[in-house]
Write a protein that holds these residues in place. Structure first.
Motif, PDB file in Angstrom:
ATOM      1  N   GLY A  43       0.779  -1.232   0.000  1.00 40.69           N
ATOM      2  CA  GLY A  43       0.000   0.000   0.000  1.00 40.69           C
ATOM      3  C   GLY A  43       0.805   1.273   0.000  1.00 40.69           C
ATOM      4  O   GLY A  43       0.307   2.331   0.390  1.00 40.69           O
ATOM      5  N   ASP A  44       2.067   1.211  -0.475  1.00 41.64           N
ATOM      6  CA  ASP A  44       2.890   2.416  -0.537  1.00 41.64           C
ATOM      7  C   ASP A  44       2.310   3.401  -1.552  1.00 41.64           C
ATOM      8  O   ASP A  44       2.099   3.050  -2.718  1.00 41.64           O
ATOM      9  CB  ASP A  44       4.319   2.048  -0.926  1.00 41.64           C
ATOM     10  CG  ASP A  44       5.217   3.268  -1.000  1.00 41.64           C
ATOM     11  OD1 ASP A  44       5.436   3.760  -2.119  1.00 41.64           O
ATOM     12  OD2 ASP A  44       5.666   3.733   0.059  1.00 41.64           O
ATOM     13  N   SER A 136     -11.290  -3.145  -5.309  1.00 41.20           N
ATOM     14  CA  SER A 136     -10.440  -2.088  -4.762  1.00 41.20           C
ATOM     15  C   SER A 136     -10.970  -1.604  -3.419  1.00 41.20           C
ATOM     16  O   SER A 136     -10.199  -1.352  -2.481  1.00 41.20           O
ATOM     17  CB  SER A 136     -10.362  -0.930  -5.751  1.00 41.20           C
ATOM     18  OG  SER A 136      -9.546   0.096  -5.251  1.00 41.20           O
ATOM     19  N   ARG A 137     -12.288  -1.480  -3.311  1.00 43.55           N
ATOM     20  CA  ARG A 137     -12.894  -1.047  -2.039  1.00 43.55           C
ATOM     21  C   ARG A 137     -12.589  -2.037  -0.928  1.00 43.55           C
ATOM     22  O   ARG A 137     -12.235  -1.662   0.194  1.00 43.55           O
ATOM     23  CB  ARG A 137     -14.400  -0.887  -2.221  1.00 43.55           C
ATOM     24  CG  ARG A 137     -15.150  -0.508  -0.939  1.00 43.55           C
ATOM     25  CD  ARG A 137     -16.614  -0.280  -1.238  1.00 43.55           C
ATOM     26  NE  ARG A 137     -17.367   0.030  -0.024  1.00 43.55           N
ATOM     27  CZ  ARG A 137     -17.917  -0.870   0.762  1.00 43.55           C
ATOM     28  NH1 ARG A 137     -17.818  -2.170   0.446  1.00 43.55           N
ATOM     29  NH2 ARG A 137     -18.579  -0.521   1.851  1.00 43.55           N
ATOM     30  N   HIS A 138     -12.725  -3.334  -1.237  1.00 43.01           N
ATOM     31  CA  HIS A 138     -12.458  -4.367  -0.231  1.00 43.01           C
ATOM     32  C   HIS A 138     -10.997  -4.344   0.200  1.00 43.01           C
ATOM     33  O   HIS A 138     -10.681  -4.373   1.396  1.00 43.01           O
ATOM     34  CB  HIS A 138     -12.819  -5.737  -0.807  1.00 43.01           C
ATOM     35  CG  HIS A 138     -12.455  -6.880   0.081  1.00 43.01           C
ATOM     36  ND1 HIS A 138     -13.092  -7.111   1.285  1.00 43.01           N
ATOM     37  CD2 HIS A 138     -11.507  -7.853  -0.053  1.00 43.01           C
ATOM     38  CE1 HIS A 138     -12.569  -8.190   1.858  1.00 43.01           C
ATOM     39  NE2 HIS A 138     -11.606  -8.647   1.071  1.00 43.01           N
ATOM     40  N   ARG A 141     -10.030  -1.368   2.413  1.00 44.64           N
ATOM     41  CA  ARG A 141     -10.397  -1.540   3.825  1.00 44.64           C
ATOM     42  C   ARG A 141      -9.353  -2.372   4.552  1.00 44.64           C
ATOM     43  O   ARG A 141      -9.061  -2.125   5.725  1.00 44.64           O
ATOM     44  CB  ARG A 141     -11.763  -2.206   3.928  1.00 44.64           C
ATOM     45  CG  ARG A 141     -12.920  -1.335   3.451  1.00 44.64           C
ATOM     46  CD  ARG A 141     -14.232  -2.092   3.542  1.00 44.64           C
ATOM     47  NE  ARG A 141     -14.536  -2.472   4.903  1.00 44.64           N
ATOM     48  CZ  ARG A 141     -15.523  -3.290   5.240  1.00 44.64           C
ATOM     49  NH1 ARG A 141     -16.283  -3.831   4.300  1.00 44.64           N
ATOM     50  NH2 ARG A 141     -15.737  -3.581   6.503  1.00 44.64           N
ATOM     51  N   LEU A 142      -8.778  -3.360   3.864  1.00 41.95           N
ATOM     52  CA  LEU A 142      -7.730  -4.176   4.475  1.00 41.95           C
ATOM     53  C   LEU A 142      -6.421  -3.416   4.615  1.00 41.95           C
ATOM     54  O   LEU A 142      -5.595  -3.724   5.478  1.00 41.95           O
ATOM     55  CB  LEU A 142      -7.473  -5.429   3.632  1.00 41.95           C
ATOM     56  CG  LEU A 142      -8.535  -6.530   3.642  1.00 41.95           C
ATOM     57  CD1 LEU A 142      -8.160  -7.625   2.664  1.00 41.95           C
ATOM     58  CD2 LEU A 142      -8.682  -7.103   5.049  1.00 41.95           C
ATOM     59  N   GLY A 149      -3.618  -9.785   1.498  1.00 41.57           N
ATOM     60  CA  GLY A 149      -4.639 -10.080   2.501  1.00 41.57           C
ATOM     61  C   GLY A 149      -4.961 -11.557   2.555  1.00 41.57           C
ATOM     62  O   GLY A 149      -5.112 -12.144   3.633  1.00 41.57           O
ATOM     63  N   ASP A 150      -5.068 -12.206   1.372  1.00 39.95           N
ATOM     64  CA  ASP A 150      -5.342 -13.634   1.335  1.00 39.95           C
ATOM     65  C   ASP A 150      -4.187 -14.419   1.948  1.00 39.95           C
ATOM     66  O   ASP A 150      -4.400 -15.388   2.685  1.00 39.95           O
ATOM     67  CB  ASP A 150      -5.559 -14.085  -0.113  1.00 39.95           C
ATOM     68  CG  ASP A 150      -6.660 -13.296  -0.792  1.00 39.95           C
ATOM     69  OD1 ASP A 150      -7.676 -13.031  -0.134  1.00 39.95           O
ATOM     70  OD2 ASP A 150      -6.489 -12.924  -1.961  1.00 39.95           O
ATOM     71  N   THR A 151      -2.960 -13.993   1.652  1.00 39.42           N
ATOM     72  CA  THR A 151      -1.795 -14.665   2.226  1.00 39.42           C
ATOM     73  C   THR A 151      -1.783 -14.539   3.741  1.00 39.42           C
ATOM     74  O   THR A 151      -1.474 -15.491   4.464  1.00 39.42           O
ATOM     75  CB  THR A 151      -0.507 -14.066   1.641  1.00 39.42           C
ATOM     76  OG1 THR A 151      -0.523 -14.206   0.220  1.00 39.42           O
ATOM     77  CG2 THR A 151       0.721 -14.749   2.198  1.00 39.42           C
ATOM     78  N   MET A 152      -2.153 -13.369   4.232  1.00 40.29           N
ATOM     79  CA  MET A 152      -2.189 -13.159   5.675  1.00 40.29           C
ATOM     80  C   MET A 152      -3.207 -14.078   6.342  1.00 40.29           C
ATOM     81  O   MET A 152      -2.947 -14.682   7.388  1.00 40.29           O
ATOM     82  CB  MET A 152      -2.526 -11.693   5.979  1.00 40.29           C
ATOM     83  CG  MET A 152      -2.516 -11.351   7.459  1.00 40.29           C
ATOM     84  SD  MET A 152      -2.970  -9.621   7.743  1.00 40.29           S
ATOM     85  CE  MET A 152      -1.602  -8.808   6.951  1.00 40.29           C
TER      86      MET A 152
END
Length: 390
Positions: A43-44, A136-138, A141-142, A149-152
């Motif tokens: 997210g840079d 993109s919205r989802h 939010r993460l 996010g899926d990897t996390m």
């Protein structure tokens, strides 16, 4: 002869190709492109702006290609930058990407002779725009992009499973577990926790079943597994379920609770204590005198219902050749049927596995035999004390 050479070639080439691929992937990750991609997925903002520029250029190139070669490149190709942007961009930048894509469609409508832009292609691009904005919205939010996010989530799920890893061998004991989330998903509302303290001759196993099914139950499961894991082993066994219950009750989760069965075992003597919070009773298999089952564990209220609840222990001893069976309700509950019938089926299927000891993994075999296609999470744990003929 030919098949032998092919097999030898495959045995030599496959590891070599795999090694080269890993080296190239490592080099890319360590290089400037890999570092930029890593910053982008984290997210840079600067990396995101560069990604927006690249996607804008790609939209322009696709537009020029569709105009120059109308038979080879359809207008719907502009869907690609929008879908990629949905994975990589913050929703504000994703909305900005709509401008060059819209201008590209307009240019093709005017200059793509003689085909123009048909309604189907325009609708395809519009659908990609909606999907891209939702993705993109989802991810906005993460706070993560791409598949970070899926990897996390996968790493959290793996960590939850590791918290319930049983020892392979311990003195004359064998431990088996099998977990099968509903519909074969990776996440489950059931989770297992273990704590081994050799200095106190104590092994603790806790099986928890969070209320509900699907993703909501799995999310609560991951939350509670971390909290309960911090608690297990840090308090005496008789205090674990009361503390866990008070923690859950204090959270004020409306209409949500969890059941649990807690085993505290002394490996040197075989003596155990069971604590039960609204969970199906554990089953003690006595191998002597032809074998018989005994349901153990006085059940108290489920966790999170009443604060201040106490859970009295049920004591017993596993003799040589005996086994203890812990399981979740997914193995024994059938709609419209009394749970005792389900428990009876489970114990009947488990008897030959424990009496004769031929199965390499009796827990997995039992789960497949009793509850192969069930719309619920299923977990079974078998604790065996080896004896003559086991």
């Amino acid at each position: 002869m030919v098949s032998g050479l092919a097999r030898v070639s495959a045995e030599v080439l496959v590891p070599a190709v795999t090694t080269v691929a890993r080296q190239l992937a490592g080099a890319l990750r360590r290089g400037p492109y890999g570092r930029w991609l890593s910053r982008l997925l984290d997210g840079d903002p600067q990396a995101e702006w560069l990604a927006l520029v690249l996607l804008t250029i790609s939209s322009a190139l696709l537009t020029l290609l569709a105009i120059a070669a109308p038979n080879d490149c359809p207008p719907s190709a502009l869907s690609l930058p929008l879908l990629v942007g949905g994975f990589l961009l913050h929703i504000r930048l994703q909305a900005m990407l709509l401008v060059p894509v819209g201008l590209g469609l307009l240019a093709q409508r005017l200059l793509r002779v003689p085909l123009g832009v048909r309604l189907g292609s325009a609708l395809m691009v519009a659908l990609a725009a909606v999907i891209g904005l939702l993705m993109s919205r989802h991810r906005s939010r993460l706070g993560l992009r791409g598949t970070r996010g899926d990897t996390m989530l996968l790493e959290l799920a793996e960590r939850t499973r590791d918290l319930g890893r049983l020892p392979d061998r311990l003195l004359d004991w064998r431990f088996h577990r099998a977990l099968s989330p509903v519909s074969g998903a990776f996440f489950a509302g059931d989770f297992l926790l273990t704590s081994q303290r050799p200095d106190r001759d104590l092994l603790e196993v806790v099986l928890v079943d969070v209320s509900g099914k699907g993703s909501r139950a799995a999310a609560r499961s991951m939350h509670l597994s971390g909290a309960f894991a911090m608690l297990l082993g840090s308090v005496p066994p008789e205090a674990f379920l009361p503390r866990a219950n008070d923690y859950l009750a204090a959270g004020d989760w409306e209409d949500e609770f969890a059941t649990a069965v807690h085993l505290a075992l002394s490996p040197s003597t075989g003596r155990y204590r069971l604590f039960n919070a609204g969970h199906p009773p554990a089953a003690h298999y006595h191998r002597a005198n032809g074998g018989r089952w005994e349901l153990r564990g006085e059940s108290g209220p489920a966790l999170g219902i009443f604060a201040g609840t106490r859970y009295p222990p049920t004591a017993g001893r596993l003799a040589y050749g005996d086994s203890l069976l812990l399981y979740s309700d997914g193995l024994v509950e059938v709609p419209g049927e009394d749970i005792d019938q389900g428990i009876g089926r489970l114990l009947e299927a488990a008897t030959p596995l424990l009496r004769y000891g031929g199965a390499a993994d009796p827990a997995a075999e039992l789960l497949q035999t009793v509850a192969r296609n069930v719309a619920d999470d299923r977990t079974v744990v078998i604790v065996r004390r080896l004896g003559a003929g086991s």
